[in-house]
Design an enzyme around this catalytic site. Structure first.
Site, PDB file in Angstrom:
ATOM      1  N   CYS A 261       0.815  -1.223   0.000  1.00  0.00           N
ATOM      2  CA  CYS A 261       0.000   0.000   0.000  1.00  0.00           C
ATOM      3  C   CYS A 261       0.845   1.267   0.000  1.00  0.00           C
ATOM      4  CB  CYS A 261      -0.991  -0.020   1.165  1.00  0.00           C
ATOM      5  SG  CYS A 261      -0.270   0.181   2.812  1.00  0.00           S
ATOM      6  N   HIS A 309      -2.788   1.439   6.748  1.00  0.00           N
ATOM      7  CA  HIS A 309      -3.153   1.293   5.333  1.00  0.00           C
ATOM      8  C   HIS A 309      -3.349   2.669   4.706  1.00  0.00           C
ATOM      9  CE1 HIS A 309      -4.369  -0.928   1.826  1.00  0.00           C
ATOM     10  NE2 HIS A 309      -5.443  -0.180   1.701  1.00  0.00           N
ATOM     11  N   HIS A 321      -5.713   1.381  -4.497  1.00  0.00           N
ATOM     12  CA  HIS A 321      -4.840   0.922  -3.411  1.00  0.00           C
ATOM     13  C   HIS A 321      -4.337  -0.487  -3.697  1.00  0.00           C
ATOM     14  CE1 HIS A 321      -7.930  -1.582  -0.923  1.00  0.00           C
ATOM     15  NE2 HIS A 321      -8.331  -1.514  -2.169  1.00  0.00           N
TER      16      HIS A 321
END
Length: 346
Positions: A261, A309, A321
């Site tokens: 990520c 994240h 993502h």
């Protein structure tokens, strides 16, 4: 004696008065008690032969997401440690380069002192002592003593210079040696952590394959990406991020063939000339805060209380993502996850 709760109630038949009761053997009473217990267990737990239903796809996906949200913070901490390790190694190399010339000076000085010791033993000092012992007059003795003092003073200065250089070298080497030791320890910890992360990813991947086989779990690009082109550096970053859709997630990766990520955000904004650390929490710390109302394509969306994240807003309520192992880079709704905050790289 049987527990009162396990006693069977007495049921006398119509002929009970005529037929004498036969006492039950002990084993009969014992098996009766076991049967009663088994019956109670069936009441509590259900029939033992009832088949247990397999979990649904939605339940397995929920389990994967829950487990991943425990694993991803570990990955992001690993990224931060690995990044810090690289910085410390560069610092250690710089200190080693500084110490190099000093080490050579110490070596040269030690050679010189060694030469003086040999010289003193073989020539001047030994000759002076012999001359002193063989002096026939006080005048000759005083002259020889002065020569010995001069030689001793020169020796002391040279030796003191070597000691000072050695102490300076030791003072600089000590933190370097400690740093190198710590680096080795950190590398060992990272290797162990990498093994642990890979094992957990393999487990989740097997669970996902059980559900989907070799296929995926939905459309990767369900909407235009980006929804609007912002221009400038953000335009370069968001266009790059959208172009990575479909590439695999690999933890610790920052392209060009795979990403995690924070690695995807790093690579996308690097195309725009902006340097970001490879860690979601650190990326938040170096980006400007923006509100939901001011969100625009290229901005970063940070998720979860521990900031483990991050995705990139691409407009229209969507983000791109790198979600988790076994899932390629894809789009999702911005509200799909616990939003922590928003950031705009400078």
């Amino acid at each position: 004696m049987a527990h009162p709760a396990l006693r069977r109630p007495s049921r006398r038949s119509a002929h009970a008065d005529r037929i004498p009761a036969t006492p039950r053997p002990r084993w009969s009473r014992f098996t009766t008690a076991l049967a009663a217990l088994a019956g109670a267990a069936i009441v509590l737990t259900g029939a033992p032969t009832a088949a247990h239903a397999d979990p649904s796809i939605a339940e397995i996906e929920r389990q994967i997401d829950q487990d991943w949200n425990k694993l991803e913070p570990l990955i992001e901490r690993h990224n931060a440690t690995r990044q810090d390790l690289a910085l410390k190694r560069r610092q250690a190399d710089a200190v080693a380069k500084q110490i190099g010339p000093l080490q050579r000076r110490v070596d040269e000085a030690m050679d010189k002192v060694s030469g003086l010791a040999v010289e003193a033993y073989k020539s001047e000092n030994l000759s002076g002592v012999n001359a002193l012992l063989g002096s026939r007059s006080p005048g000759q003795m005083m002259g020889q003593l002065e020569l010995l003092d001069q030689f001793a003073e020169r020796q002391q200065r040279d030796i003191r210079a070597v000691i000072d250089l050695r102490d300076e070298l030791d003072a600089k080497k000590k933190p370097l040696d400690e740093m190198v030791t710590q680096l080795a320890r950190t590398e060992a910890q990272l290797a162990a952590k990498r093994k642990q992360i890979n094992a957990e990813i393999d487990r989740l991947q097997k669970l996902r394959l059980k559900v989907y086989g070799t296929g995926g779990g939905g459309a990767l690009r369900p909407a235009p990406c980006p929804a609007a082109y912002p221009g400038g550096g953000a335009g370069v970053a968001v266009k790059f991020a959208c172009a990575q859709i479909g590439k695999p997630y690999v933890w610790g990766a920052e392209g060009p063939n795979s990403y995690d990520c924070s690695g995807l955000m790093l690579a996308a904004w690097a195309k725009a000339g902006v340097s970001l650390p490879h860690n979601a929490a650190q990326q938040r710390s170096v980006t400007a805060r923006v509100s939901r109302a001011d969100l625009r394509p290229g901005d970063l969306v940070f998720y979860y209380a521990d900031l483990h994240h991050v995705g990139m807003y691409v407009g229209g309520g969507w983000v791109v993502h790198a979600s988790q192992a076994g899932q390629p880079v894809k789009m999702k709704r911005v509200d799909d996850g616990q939003i922590h905050s928003y950031g705009r790289p400078d």
